[in-house]
Design an enzyme around this catalytic site. Sequence first.
Site, PDB file in Angstrom:
ATOM      1  N   ASP A 125      -0.590   4.567   1.372  1.00 51.85           N
ATOM      2  CA  ASP A 125      -1.813   5.297   1.714  1.00 51.85           C
ATOM      3  C   ASP A 125      -2.010   5.457   3.214  1.00 51.85           C
ATOM      4  O   ASP A 125      -1.359   4.783   4.019  1.00 51.85           O
ATOM      5  CB  ASP A 125      -3.029   4.592   1.089  1.00 51.85           C
ATOM      6  CG  ASP A 125      -3.141   3.120   1.508  1.00 51.85           C
ATOM      7  OD1 ASP A 125      -2.108   2.440   1.646  1.00 51.85           O
ATOM      8  OD2 ASP A 125      -4.283   2.652   1.718  1.00 51.85           O
ATOM      9  N   GLU A 154      -3.737  -0.271   1.070  1.00 49.36           N
ATOM     10  CA  GLU A 154      -3.768  -1.156   2.247  1.00 49.36           C
ATOM     11  C   GLU A 154      -4.911  -0.794   3.181  1.00 49.36           C
ATOM     12  O   GLU A 154      -5.605  -1.663   3.712  1.00 49.36           O
ATOM     13  CB  GLU A 154      -2.439  -1.082   3.024  1.00 49.36           C
ATOM     14  CG  GLU A 154      -2.303  -2.127   4.144  1.00 49.36           C
ATOM     15  CD  GLU A 154      -2.983  -1.777   5.464  1.00 49.36           C
ATOM     16  OE1 GLU A 154      -3.242  -2.691   6.265  1.00 49.36           O
ATOM     17  OE2 GLU A 154      -3.292  -0.591   5.703  1.00 49.36           O
TER      18      GLU A 154
HETATM   19  C1  LIG Z   1     -10.925  -4.928   5.706  1.00 50.79           C
HETATM   20  S1  LIG Z   1      -9.196  -5.035   5.584  1.00 50.79           S
HETATM   21  C2  LIG Z   1      -8.773  -3.442   6.121  1.00 50.79           C
HETATM   22  C3  LIG Z   1      -7.404  -3.355   6.568  1.00 50.79           C
HETATM   23  C4  LIG Z   1      -7.247  -2.348   7.630  1.00 50.79           C
HETATM   24  N1  LIG Z   1      -5.865  -2.145   7.869  1.00 50.79           N
HETATM   25  C5  LIG Z   1      -5.415  -1.235   8.714  1.00 50.79           C
HETATM   26  O1  LIG Z   1      -6.063  -0.629   9.538  1.00 50.79           O
HETATM   27  C6  LIG Z   1      -7.971  -2.802   8.882  1.00 50.79           C
HETATM   28  O2  LIG Z   1      -9.136  -2.437   9.055  1.00 50.79           O
HETATM   29  O3  LIG Z   1      -7.417  -3.526   9.707  1.00 50.79           O
HETATM   30 ZN   LIG Z   2      -0.795   0.455   8.246  1.00 51.59          ZN
HETATM   31 ZN   LIG Z   3      -3.768   1.765   9.156  1.00 51.94          ZN
END
Ligand SMILES: CSCC[C@H](NC=O)C(=O)O
Ligand SMILES: [Zn+2]
Ligand SMILES: [Zn+2]
Length: 418
Positions: free
Chosen positions: A79, A144
């Site tokens: 995603d 993710e």
């Molecule tokens: C609340 S976990 C979300 C995961 C997300 N990952 C990538 O950007 C992030 O915000 O880091």
């Molecule tokens: Zn990523």
């Molecule tokens: Zn990301």
Amino acid sequence: SSSSSEDTPITRFQQYLRFITTHPNPNYTAPISFLLNQAQTIGLTTRTIEIVSNKPILLLTWLGSNPNIPSILFNSHLDSVPAESDKWIHPPFSAHRTINGNIYARGAQDDKCIGVQYLEAIRNLKSRGFVPLRTIHISYVPEEEIGGFDGMMKFADSSEFRDLNLGFAMDEGQANPGDEFRVFYADRTPWELVIKAKGAPGHGAKLYDNSAMENLMKSVELISKFRETQFDFVKAGRFANSEVISVNPVYLKGGTVTSSGFVMNMQPSEAEAGYDLRLPPMTDPDVMRKRIDEEWAPSIRNMTYTVKEKGMLRDHLGRPLMTPTNDSNPWWSIFKQAVEATGAKLAKPEILASTTDSRFIRNLGIPVLGFSPMSNTPILLHDHNEFLEDTVFMKGIEVYESVISALSSFEGVSGQVI
Ligand SMILES: CSCC[C@H](NC=O)C(=O)O
Ligand SMILES: [Zn+2]
Ligand SMILES: [Zn+2]
């Protein structure tokens, strides 16, 4: 000079980038059938695991000559975050390649590059007749970008995952404007903090104590001060961005609202603010909770709050969620040597400022390194005009060939199950 009929690592990368995998409605079906097709051409075993319906996980496997010793995993997510098309110089799902070789697409850096590089590296290793000792798995997981809860979190908890018998895993990292590759041994833990104030309502012209807006603003100021002290450590060069606690405001809500907008001469009885809070793995969560409870949202100022912890600071045995990057971790030395064998330089291992699915794997006690081989590249994840240069993408394939062959050839340490 590229015709659309060409089939090269670059055109395959472009094809993968053209699937619209942005939240809130990512298309998982189309990229998975593309990847399945690639895997079958290369000669990998394929499996789709649907723990949550319509949120499939794709698992590809190259069986090692000794399938009884722990295997290795290369993970990426399917995603992407949304993209505001009208603010991009090339449409975010065009995968347009400029004459300079820059390929523009949402996901070019985060993290469709590694998803294709893993496959291209394995394609090359297979065609050279390489035989892995350890079994190699590649996983493509959904969700993710919204926390991984219906993706890697549930996968890591499944019997299918346990049966992989993993010794080591790799997941996404981040680009570097400099000429070294960055590598990450931990993530920060995300907390979603919402603070709410209640207070006496009243005429907009009245000066009085304990209004909801005043109560909220006091907290906002305190939080901003804390943010500043943390940021000062970074500005002074004492700590990296990812080594301090960040607390960034993401929304403010208040006022008395009618169908014709805000009522300007009423002081509201409720107000609210939302924060993205990130904690490095060594943080004491109780100190943070106490600060929120006593300073940022004290009940004596008519404040309440909610904290959604979207990750864990410690693993299931209470150890900080970090992968050692020293001699105590043999995978680390093998990885480092394999990267350097390609003539590339590796930066000092870092904590990642944001959060990835690797936390769910580290939580099981499995070592994980975050790595997306992108040097001389501006950091554009979640930004407008995300791109990756073709030569950087191609170098990454070479790096993974080295890394995959070295890790899958690791015989282990005598007397230890690794
Ligand atoms: C609340 S976990 C979300 C995961 C997300 N990952 C990538 O950007 C992030 O915000 O880091
Ligand atoms: Zn990523
Ligand atoms: Zn990301």
